[in-house]
Write an enzyme that holds these catalytic residues in place. Structure first.
Site, PDB file in Angstrom:
ATOM      1  N   LYS A 115       0.811  -1.217   0.000  1.00  0.00           N
ATOM      2  CA  LYS A 115       0.000   0.000   0.000  1.00  0.00           C
ATOM      3  C   LYS A 115       0.846   1.269   0.000  1.00  0.00           C
ATOM      4  CE  LYS A 115      -4.143  -1.896   2.250  1.00  0.00           C
ATOM      5  NZ  LYS A 115      -3.757  -3.297   2.305  1.00  0.00           N
TER       6      LYS A 115
ATOM      7  N   GLU B 241      -2.718   6.151   8.253  1.00  0.00           N
ATOM      8  CA  GLU B 241      -3.573   6.912   7.338  1.00  0.00           C
ATOM      9  C   GLU B 241      -4.613   7.687   8.137  1.00  0.00           C
ATOM     10  OE1 GLU B 241      -4.804   5.106   3.370  1.00  0.00           O
ATOM     11  OE2 GLU B 241      -6.619   4.886   4.571  1.00  0.00           O
TER      12      GLU B 241
ATOM     13  N   HIS C 273     -14.371  -3.623   8.566  1.00  0.00           N
ATOM     14  CA  HIS C 273     -13.643  -3.374   7.315  1.00  0.00           C
ATOM     15  C   HIS C 273     -13.850  -4.467   6.271  1.00  0.00           C
ATOM     16  CE1 HIS C 273     -11.743  -0.073   9.394  1.00  0.00           C
ATOM     17  NE2 HIS C 273     -11.267  -0.898  10.314  1.00  0.00           N
TER      18      HIS C 273
ATOM     19  N   ARG D 174      -6.759  -8.213  -9.061  1.00  0.00           N
ATOM     20  CA  ARG D 174      -7.462  -9.493  -9.234  1.00  0.00           C
ATOM     21  C   ARG D 174      -8.936  -9.195  -9.460  1.00  0.00           C
ATOM     22  NH1 ARG D 174     -10.122  -9.427  -4.411  1.00  0.00           N
ATOM     23  NH2 ARG D 174      -8.999  -8.591  -2.619  1.00  0.00           N
TER      24      ARG D 174
END
Length: 612
Positions: free
Chosen positions: A116, A200, A235, A297
């Site tokens: 990430k 983040e 999440h 994907r």
């Protein structure tokens, strides 16, 4: 075109790939663990290869076994599906080095977007807006804590190699940062073999919006519009839809253009998803939507995109992997109607969504116009503790959002799963929640109102009465006796719990047990047992394993005093961590497990004794 395709996966995605490949005239080869020898995807395929014991780490996650199976079975291509090894660049490279076709992006693209922090840096360079955060190399707890403080709480700690909601923790205040970091890193090491994280900024009312992109080997990239996946629990996506509610044409154009730029930045080939986080505190605005990550994907929720575009994304994958250009240009793609998907899981919402395993004695799916079922199991199959507990994906398409929502509600309400518990009633309540109906869902909805949605319900009086009549012999004298009441009362067991039901009449051919199903929930009604053997359970101080798994942390020692709610042990099962806590103030009378130990269902873990 590919001649023989090995599907390096299991369950519903393997079945879904097999259907399209066989329609295209491609020979299909399944792989299976010992636990999946009789699985539906194995039965559907033209050939099957055993690849090892039940644990995924000894079968589906073994790239060398996958490649050997493909070569032994004469496959000329491998489709990884999603999950497992679908984003494993090393396997992709090994497949190519062996002279086979990898149905997916290049190893370089996977690596570029797989971490990430590196992906965000790349996106910034490509002009794609990213959320504020820390992507640095210094991973010391002290530096990470300082960066979190500088960003400003609340923050998200995210594993750089994460996905599927794993390796992610929300931290509201500074004092919770250290524990959250330790837990996040431990889960990241276990799930991805990499414990590096990024920090983040947490958007208080976030919406999760993603764009389906597709590239070919000729350098063309198109988007197939957006999906909204904001209804999430911990999440993990629960219900997805396409298009996104409240998305105006200008914002859609800006968002999808950014997604195409992101894909082109890594020379992307095949199906991929660019995930964005949007500020949901007001109307959608391109200036308040930021890049989160790219999934290199096919996504679990790809059917909603297929339903609104009329495109078979798996067919596109196979054609592009064979070297063909994209089957359609951007101007040929448009949105038709609305689609929603619900993930039906073998889990018990009333018990904290603990996975539920066992044999599916009853498995029925509701139907509706425009409905679609994607599943890898059928009646009589067993939900294993070794894999993700998804039973099926239920998808509904309609001319409008409300029509799609109502159809999906009907499909879920008419579904029945027993004795394995499932989340269908929870999904129905989520679809009926006023915020979902209004299309104003943010990712925190279930955290706020999920407890109410998860409450177990009882069958209606009408359903109970009908079931009771089926269990009790008819009384030929009822109604002929003087002053006889027209109704009878009798005691029964509803899923093992005593209940009393008033009913009329009875059955000429009574049965021993009746399965009831209503609004997605299922129960068994049986005769009252007079031996008193119902409802037995362990003492309230005995902490039992809610499912088979591995003890990954022990937080107490024998003889230690504990308070109600204090962490005792952490169990890792079904790819998730489950923390078990003290039910009351007391002392650890017995500690029956150690770190690293495998435990069976309902094994004694800890016994808490009351003091005094």
């Amino acid at each position: 075109m590919i001649g023989a395709l090995l599907i390096a996966n299991r369950g519903e995605i393997a079945c879904r790939i097999i259907r399209t490949a066989q329609r295209m005239g491609i020979r299909t080869i399944a792989v299976h663990s010992d636990a999946d020898a009789e699985a539906l995807h194995v039965q559907m395929a033209d050939a099957a290869v055993a690849i090892g014991p039940a644990p995924a780490s000894e079968s589906y996650l073994c790239g060398d076994k996958i490649l050997a199976a493909a070569q032994a079975a004469g496959a000329d291509a491998i489709h990884p599906g999603y999950g497992f090894l679908s984003e494993n660049a090393d396997l992709a490279q090994a497949v190519l080095d062996a002279g086979l076709t990898w149905v997916g992006p290049s190893p370089a693209s996977i690596r570029a977007m797989g971490l990430k922090d590196a992906a965000k840096a790349l996106m910034e360079k490509a002009g794609v807006p990213v959320t504020p955060g820390y992507l640095g190399e210094d991973q010391s707890p002290e530096r990470l804590a300082r960066e979190a403080e500088a960003i400003g709480y609340p923050v998200l700690i995210k594993a750089v190699a994460g996905g599927g909601g794993k390796g992610m923790r929300l931290v509201e205040e500074a004092q919770g940062f250290a524990d959250a970091l330790t837990s996040c890193q431990r889960e990241a090491r276990s799930s991805f073999g990499n414990d590096r994280v990024l920090i983040e900024k947490y958007i208080a009312t976030p919406r999760h919006i993603e764009v389906q992109v597709f590239g070919d080997t000729q350098g063309s990239v198109v988007h197939l519009f957006e999906r909204d996946c904001s209804l999430q629990r911990r999440h993990q996506k629960v219900i997805e839809e396409a298009p996104a509610p409240g998305m105006d044409p200008a914002t859609r154009e800006a968002l999808c253009a950014a997604a195409v730029r992101a894909a082109k930045a890594v020379d992307y080939v095949g199906a991929g998803t660019i995930e964005f986080i949007a500020d949901g505190s007001g109307p959608l605005d391109a200036e308040k939507i930021w890049f989160m990550e790219m999934n290199t994907r096919l996504q679990v929720e790809h059917p909603v995109t297929e339903e609104i575009t009329g495109v078979d994304l798996v067919e596109w994958q196979l054609r592009v992997a064979s070297g063909e250009p994209l089957p359609a240009a951007q101007e040929d793609l448009s949105i038709s109607g609305w689609a929603m998907e619900a993930r039906l899981y073998a889990e018990d919402p009333a018990r904290g969504f603990l996975p539920s395993t066992g044999r599916l004695e009853m498995l029925e799916f509701g139907d509706a116009p425009g409905g679609r079922i994607e599943t890898g199991v059928e009646t009589g199959d067993t939900v294993s503790p070794h894999y993700d507990p998804m039973i099926a994906k239920l998808v509904a398409h309609g001319e409008s959002r409300e029509e799609a929502r109502e159809r999906l509600c009907d499909m879920l309400a008419e579904s029945a799963v027993w004795p394995v518990k499932c989340n269908a009633p929870f999904l129905v309540r989520a679809l009926e929640h006023p915020e979902f109906v209004a299309g104003t869902v943010d990712t925190g909805l279930i955290a706020r109102d999920g407890e109410e949605m998860a409450q177990p319900s009882a069958p209606s009086a009408e359903t109970l009465e009908a079931a009771a009549r089926a269990l009790v012999p008819a009384d030929p004298l009822l109604g002929f006796r003087l002053n006889a009441a027209p109704r009878r009362n009798a005691r029964f067991l509803l899923d093992g719990e005593p209940c009393e039901i008033a009913f009329e009449g009875g059955s000429e051919d009574p049965v021993e047990a009746v399965l009831l199903a209503e609004r997605g929930e299922a129960w068994q009604l049986t005769h009252w047992r007079r031996d008193g053997a119902h409802g037995a359970s362990a003492g309230s101080g005995a902490i039992l394993a809610p499912m088979p798994g591995r003890i990954i942390a022990v937080a107490v020692s024998e003889g230690e005093e504990v308070v109600r709610g204090q962490k005792l042990v952490t169990l890792e099962a079904m790819k998730m961590e489950h923390t078990l806590v003290a039910p009351f103030d007391g002392v650890v009378g017995e500690l029956a497990v150690r770190e690293g130990q495998q435990v069976a269902l309902e094994a004694l873990l800890v016994r808490i004794d009351e003091v005094g």
